[in-house]
Scaffold this motif. Structure first.
Motif: not given
Length: 315
Positions: A74, A185, A189
């Protein structure tokens, strides 16, 4: 059995087309925002709102990082994603729409090239013919004002196309067959992007926020919730259920949606040449999907059965 398999494929394609639609609309919104605030401030606020929204969703859904590897993936994807948006935003602000639209479309060519190199399974020649037609279509689509001499903005857009291709390929490469949550994820981010860009925008962030008008905050909300939260979550979910090459072709219709939004909401006109470019992009995308699907299915027929973990992936 064939009908059951076709439905997920259609759903994945529609999701990716939705991503292309909101990203196409983001150009008009981002253009206005960069007139009201510096680029880094716009990006920092966009990521901050996205991170908060995704954090709330994760909390309500009781979602959390399950492994150090998932967190590392990530973070890496967050860095590449932030690089793409930063290069794109600065690039669009420093070049013409014609050059920007043409150069960023090179992602359609670069993504299958990278994916083929990493998998040591290059795409067949007809696929590259389809992507070449798509690039020609984009050139026609955005050539209403003609070409101008290349500048720094063009170089930034070229870098953005290359990094976007790497980002899309990395999602497929690092998450396929892994029991990673798409929401986890995407949130990671967003947090990484918010931290990096807030640090970069710190000198101007405080004094700019207090002077932003309500319309700018509404535009930031759209960029954050629709063009970031929905788009990146949907992109991660969809790419894990198809190939990066196919995803790139579908998201390559982004310029078509940009023109549609510009005509309907921005009052722009659509000439015969630009309409012809839009038709070429749609036709090339459809044919490229057909070639890529046959190529992928042929490779799957020769590959061993997938690991059980592949069935554990969740949205």
């Amino acid at each position: 059995m064939q009908i059951t398999r076709s439905r997920p494929g259609l759903a994945t394609d529609l999701v990716l087309m939705g991503v292309a639609l909101v990203w196409g609309s983001s150009y008009l919104v981002a253009k206005d925002l960069t007139l009201a605030a510096p680029v880094l401030v716009v990006l920092a606020l966009r990521y901050a709102i996205s991170a908060v929204a995704l954090g709330v969703v994760c909390r309500r859904a009781h979602v959390r990082v399950t492994s150090v590897r998932e967190l590392a993936v990530g973070v890496l994807l967050g860095c590449t994603q932030a690089a793409v948006l930063t290069l794109e935003t600065f690039g669009v602000s420093r070049t013409t729409a014609t050059n920007a639209g043409l150069i960023i479309s090179l992602t359609v060519v670069l993504t299958p090239l990278l994916d083929g190199l990493w998998r040591r399974r290059p795409m067949p020649a007809p696929f590259f013919a389809a992507t070449a037609v798509a690039v020609v279509g984009v050139a026609l689509l955005v050539s209403g004002d003609g070409f101008r001499a290349p500048g720094w903005g063009d170089g930034l857009m070229l870098a953005a196309a290359a990094v976007r291709a790497v980002h899309v390929s990395l999602i497929g490469r690092l998450t396929t067959g892994r029991a990673y949550g798409s929401l986890t994820l995407t949130t990671t981010q967003a947090v990484v992007g918010a931290v990096l860009l807030s640090a970069a925008a710190a000198p101007e962030l405080g004094r700019t926020v207090t002077h932003l008008p309500p319309a700018a905050w509404a535009q930031l909300g759209y960029l954050a919730l629709a063009c970031t939260v929905f788009a990146f979550l949907a992109q991660t979910w969809a790419i894990r259920r198809t190939s990066p090459s196919r995803a790139s072709l579908l998201m390559g219709t982004e310029p078509v949606w940009a023109v549609a939004v510009g005509v309907t909401l921005g009052g722009e006109s659509l000439s015969v040449v630009t309409a012809g470019g839009a038709v070429l992009i749609v036709a090339a995308t459809y044919y490229g999907q057909h070639v890529e699907r046959n190529h992928r299915l042929g490779a799957l027929a020769l590959a061993p059965a997938p690991e059980p973990a592949e069935r554990l992936t969740s949205a």
